[in-house]
Design an enzyme around this catalytic site. Structure first.
Site, PDB file in Angstrom:
ATOM      1  N   TYR A 223       0.816  -1.229  -0.038  1.00 48.51           N
ATOM      2  CA  TYR A 223      -0.140   0.178   0.086  1.00 48.51           C
ATOM      3  C   TYR A 223       0.744   1.314   0.187  1.00 48.51           C
ATOM      4  O   TYR A 223       0.316   2.230  -0.028  1.00 48.51           O
ATOM      5  CB  TYR A 223      -1.200   0.038   1.188  1.00 48.51           C
ATOM      6  CG  TYR A 223      -0.491  -0.092   2.463  1.00 48.51           C
ATOM      7  CD1 TYR A 223       0.249   0.647   2.960  1.00 48.51           C
ATOM      8  CD2 TYR A 223      -0.742  -1.315   3.029  1.00 48.51           C
ATOM      9  CE1 TYR A 223       1.253   0.372   4.324  1.00 48.51           C
ATOM     10  CE2 TYR A 223      -0.372  -1.660   4.588  1.00 48.51           C
ATOM     11  CZ  TYR A 223       0.673  -0.671   5.270  1.00 48.51           C
ATOM     12  OH  TYR A 223       0.808  -0.915   6.159  1.00 48.51           O
ATOM     13  N   CYS A 405      -3.559  -4.588  50.478  1.00 46.77           N
ATOM     14  CA  CYS A 405      -3.206  -4.839  49.195  1.00 46.77           C
ATOM     15  C   CYS A 405      -2.893  -6.516  49.150  1.00 46.77           C
ATOM     16  O   CYS A 405      -2.517  -6.997  49.838  1.00 46.77           O
ATOM     17  CB  CYS A 405      -1.500  -4.485  49.009  1.00 46.77           C
ATOM     18  SG  CYS A 405      -0.813  -4.874  47.647  1.00 46.77           S
ATOM     19  N   CYS A 423      -1.609   0.956  46.727  1.00 43.34           N
ATOM     20  CA  CYS A 423      -0.733   0.177  47.538  1.00 43.34           C
ATOM     21  C   CYS A 423       0.504   1.387  47.550  1.00 43.34           C
ATOM     22  O   CYS A 423       1.120   1.619  46.455  1.00 43.34           O
ATOM     23  CB  CYS A 423      -0.110  -1.164  47.164  1.00 43.34           C
ATOM     24  SG  CYS A 423       1.271  -1.574  48.194  1.00 43.34           S
ATOM     25  N   CYS A 428       6.549  -3.102  47.579  1.00 44.20           N
ATOM     26  CA  CYS A 428       5.452  -4.552  47.256  1.00 44.20           C
ATOM     27  C   CYS A 428       6.047  -5.082  46.251  1.00 44.20           C
ATOM     28  O   CYS A 428       6.411  -4.741  45.149  1.00 44.20           O
ATOM     29  CB  CYS A 428       4.348  -3.615  46.926  1.00 44.20           C
ATOM     30  SG  CYS A 428       3.163  -4.648  46.254  1.00 44.20           S
TER      31      CYS A 428
HETATM   32  S1  IVH Z   1      -1.224   2.961   5.577  1.00 43.52           S
HETATM   33  C1  IVH Z   1       1.525   5.829   7.832  1.00 43.52           C
HETATM   34  N1  IVH Z   1      -2.841   1.265   4.393  1.00 43.52           N
HETATM   35  O1  IVH Z   1      -3.194  -0.679   9.695  1.00 43.52           O
HETATM   36  C2  IVH Z   1       0.496   4.954   7.055  1.00 43.52           C
HETATM   37  N2  IVH Z   1      -2.083   0.594   6.752  1.00 43.52           N
HETATM   38  O2  IVH Z   1      -2.233   1.577  12.016  1.00 43.52           O
HETATM   39  C3  IVH Z   1       0.692   3.492   7.182  1.00 43.52           C
HETATM   40  N3  IVH Z   1      -2.834  -1.357   7.555  1.00 43.52           N
HETATM   41  O3  IVH Z   1       0.306  -0.363  10.433  1.00 43.52           O
HETATM   42  C4  IVH Z   1      -0.302   2.786   7.125  1.00 43.52           C
HETATM   43  N4  IVH Z   1      -4.095  -1.941   5.830  1.00 43.52           N
HETATM   44  O4  IVH Z   1      -0.244  -2.545   9.472  1.00 43.52           O
HETATM   45  C5  IVH Z   1      -2.027   1.545   5.655  1.00 43.52           C
HETATM   46  N5  IVH Z   1      -4.383  -0.302   3.295  1.00 43.52           N
HETATM   47  C6  IVH Z   1      -3.584  -0.054   4.489  1.00 43.52           C
HETATM   48  C7  IVH Z   1      -3.726  -0.799   5.449  1.00 43.52           C
HETATM   49  C8  IVH Z   1      -2.789  -0.460   6.556  1.00 43.52           C
HETATM   50  C9  IVH Z   1      -3.610  -2.307   6.821  1.00 43.52           C
HETATM   51  C10 IVH Z   1      -2.205  -1.443   8.639  1.00 43.52           C
HETATM   52  C11 IVH Z   1      -0.864  -1.325   8.632  1.00 43.52           C
HETATM   53  C12 IVH Z   1      -0.745  -0.116   9.893  1.00 43.52           C
HETATM   54  C13 IVH Z   1      -2.040  -0.042  10.513  1.00 43.52           C
HETATM   55  C14 IVH Z   1      -2.456   1.254  10.869  1.00 43.52           C
END
Ligand code: IVH
Length: 668
Positions: A223, A405, A423, A428
């Site tokens: 992506y 506790c 606590c 602890c």
């Molecule tokens: S973009 C800086 N696109 O979702 C932007 N993330 O917290 C980076 N994910 O860590 C992410 N599908 O693991 C993006 N089409 C998509 C996605 C995607 C799944 C995951 C990715 C990322 C988390 C977002």
């Protein structure tokens, strides 16, 4: 066969096999039967055996290669792998859109909507078109090298279609079918099934032997291209098309939307279609399409401002609450947890749910023996939504928190203004154990291989009483622990050793100073640069930093005044733990005596020397506040080229206006 002829045939076979693989795994449109592919692959393998010099790293025979590893190497990401802020409903989406519109100063922008694939983020590096390294996200800055495992994913080209040197990112996942088949086999063998496809994918890619990953039928959607602009594209949607052209697999359900209404409609359409997909998604990602606008919007430390992840609403189920147990955290807070009759929610079996504190139990009127509605907050953490009072029988029992506790029996205290019971005993055992767990955690010292069980043993046996003792552990001591093999002990010692080199902020966060989270630790490390300078800082020096309030400053001063803290820091120093900040330096100017200190500034129009976000960060670093709209509280408007309505408003309200040059002069 002579080598010339062989070389020519090898090249032909590469081309054919890559083409067939691409058609099969990326396009999902095979043009030849599997048997034909297998026959050609075998021919290639035989040629490579006869002429080893013809075997290249991108050969289709090299998908599952090499020996099992001992451990994964760490990989520093050139560009950090950020995550996304979340939206849970329409209002969150409209707020996001409003922020974009305000920050952009123009109404013309479009979004790309993509499915949010439920797997794990990976980054793939290519040099001159050749796949050279693949890694996990890790903490966003440092991940693990899982190249060998990623090579087993057939839709990842070992050589892309043009010889670029770049990094591409995407989500590796396990298709639903593969997940079901895998768990069926595991069941049969009496092995623990994976909770969901995401865990199965992550588990597979974290195997040291690539043959295991190869057997798991993983897949990937790409992506992002790290430096898409250098490759001649101007928008995110074009970069996805570019990925297609280069032979990568992208998700085809993406859509460019011209308005937030269109985005909301797209999301709505996926609520019903989601179960029919052959892979799991947990939401929809919405991104501003234009790279120029993305840059203008910038990012926070954690996530870009130009994107948001809409998370699908959580599934809810009913189950019985059989008990409430108590645990004592690192700061002494006692947290009640509901013990539930096991029930499946959103892909995993849930047996516990946090109840947070006594007030919540009272507020929701939760009694032992009640039937309760459960959901997973953020799709991860199980929580009790409410009680099904209709199902009460009269046998349910009231619950109240104890006076002492549960771990060390000292009296619990409710501090003023807090809902939690604490606590207060610094000795602890539960607090000490939790403090150790925090110290080794990922955002702190990041010591792999020191799980809760090992820590508990180390503490119980007296080997580790405080965090500095970790640095004098020996191999003999480690292998004597339950379930600690020779290799794990070596790896652990190596991880402990490596942690000595961490930059100051990780240590600061790991020490667990009240109110000092990971972000504040970074700010402190940047400003003071060494532990000693920070330890001797007074209230005035601390609160002079924009992000440090009175409460945190108080806690820091009090912390470093404790004699046991000086002793602990001395021991850590003696052990060779780094006490200095290693990251990028702060601007030399002291925020407090800067022109911008305490001023509210609005940026509008196009800047040339700086991006909007850089300007914002510089002004903020000097103690200024950057706001999106002009009002009578605005002190200064920086107007770039083609500034529009905000400039008009500034003039109307008689607010001081500067051009970019004046801004640069002041900043420099
Ligand atoms: S973009 C800086 N696109 O979702 C932007 N993330 O917290 C980076 N994910 O860590 C992410 N599908 O693991 C993006 N089409 C998509 C996605 C995607 C799944 C995951 C990715 C990322 C988390 C977002």
């Amino acid at each position: 066969m002579d080598i010339k002829t062989a070389e020519k045939r090898v090249q032909e076979l590469h081309n054919l096999l890559n083409q067939y693989s691409y058609e099969y795994y990326v396009l999902d449109q095979p043009s030849v039967p599997d048997s034909e592919y297998d026959r050609l692959l075998q021919e290639l393998a035989q040629l490579e055996e006869a002429f080893p010099e013809l075997q290249s790293p991108d050969s289709p025979t090299q998908r599952v290669g090499g020996e099992a590893l001992d451990t994964f190497q760490k990989v520093r990401h050139d560009v950090p792998m950020l995550s996304l802020a979340n939206a849970f409903n329409e209002e969150d989406l409209r707020d996001f859109d409003r922020r974009i519109r305000q920050a952009l100063d123009e109404d013309s922008y479009s979004y790309v909507c993509e499915l949010k694939i439920d797997g794990l983020a990976v980054s793939l590096k290519y040099e001159d078109g050749l796949f050279v390294q693949g890694s996990t996200r890790g903490d966003g800055t440092v991940g693990e090298d899982i190249t060998a495992n990623l090579k087993t994913i057939r839709s990842i080209p070992l050589r892309m279609k043009e010889p670029y040197t770049t990094e591409v990112r995407g989500e590796a996942y396990m298709p639903k079918q593969s997940f079901i088949a895998l768990n069926a086999v595991r069941d049969e063998k009496g092995e623990e099934p994976f909770a969901n496809p995401r865990n199965a994918a992550a588990g597979s890619l974290r195997q040291l032997d690539p043959r295991i990953a190869a057997s798991r039928n993983l897949d990937i959607f790409l992506y992002a291209v790290a430096d898409a602009e250098n490759l001649g594209v101007k928008t995110h949607s074009e970069s996805l098309d570019l990925l297609d052209r280069l032979g990568f697999k992208t998700n085809k359900e993406r859509k460019v939307c011209r308005s937030i209404d269109e985005v909301i409609e797209y999301i709505g359409s996926w609520m019903d279609k989601r179960p029919k997909l052959p892979y799991e998604i947990d939401g929809i990602v919405v991104k501003v399409d234009s790279f120029e606008q993305q840059k203008e919007l910038g990012a926070t430390a954690k996530s870009p401002r130009w994107a948001i992840a809409f998370k699908f609403p959580a599934e809810e189920v009913v189950t019985k609450l059989v008990d409430i147990t108590l645990s004592v955290g690192r700061t002494g807070v006692v947290t009640p947890t509901a013990i539930l009759q096991p029930v499946r929610v959103a892909g995993t079996t849930v047996q516990r749910a946090t109840l947070h504190n006594e007030d919540l139990i009272k507020e929701k009127d939760i009694k032992l023996g009640d039937y309760v509605v459960i959901k997973k907050a953020g799709d991860i953490i199980p929580e009790v939504v409410n009680v099904v009072t209709e199902r009460r029988t009269g046998e349910e029992v009231d619950f109240s928190m104890p006076d002492n506790c549960p771990e060390c029996d000292s009296e619990l205290v409710r501090l003023e203004g807090e809902v939690a019971l604490r606590c207060m005993n610094p000795k602890c055992p539960a607090q000490i154990r939790e403090g150790l767990i925090h110290f080794v955690s990922r955002n702190a010292m990041n010591i792999d291989g020191l799980g809760e069980k090992v820590i508990t043993q180390l503490y119980r046996t007296g080997l580790v009483q405080d965090v500095s003792d970790l640095y004098s552990l020996t191999k003999e001591q480690l292998v004597a622990l339950e379930r600690m093999g020779d290799k794990s002990a070596d790896n652990l010692l190596q991880a402990i050793e490596a942690s000595k080199l961490n930059s100051l902020e990780k240590l600061l966060f790991g020490l667990g100073i009240r109110h000092v989270g990971a972000k504040a630790a970074k700010t402190l490390a940047q400003h003071f640069e060494t532990m000693d300078t920070l330890a001797s800082a007074d209230m005035e020096q601390l609160t002079a930093i924009h992000e440090i309030g009175d409460k945190m400053a108080d806690a820091i001063v009090a912390y470093f005044e404790l004699p046991e803290v000086s002793e602990l820091i001395r021991k850590l120093k003696d052990a060779g733990v780094n006490m200095t900040y290693k990251g990028p330096k702060l601007a030399a100017a002291e925020a407090s005596d800067s022109f911008f200190a305490g001023k509210t500034v609005v940026l509008t129009g196009k800047l040339h020397e700086l991006t909007r976000n850089e300007a914002k960060e510089r002004i903020e670093a000097l103690g200024g506040k950057v706001s999106g709209s002009v009002s009578k509280n605005t002190d200064l408007v920086i107007a770039g080229e083609e500034a529009g309505s905000k400039l008009d408003k500034a003039v109307q309200l008689n607010v001081e206006v500067w051009d970019e040059k004046q801004l640069l002069d002041e900043l420099n």
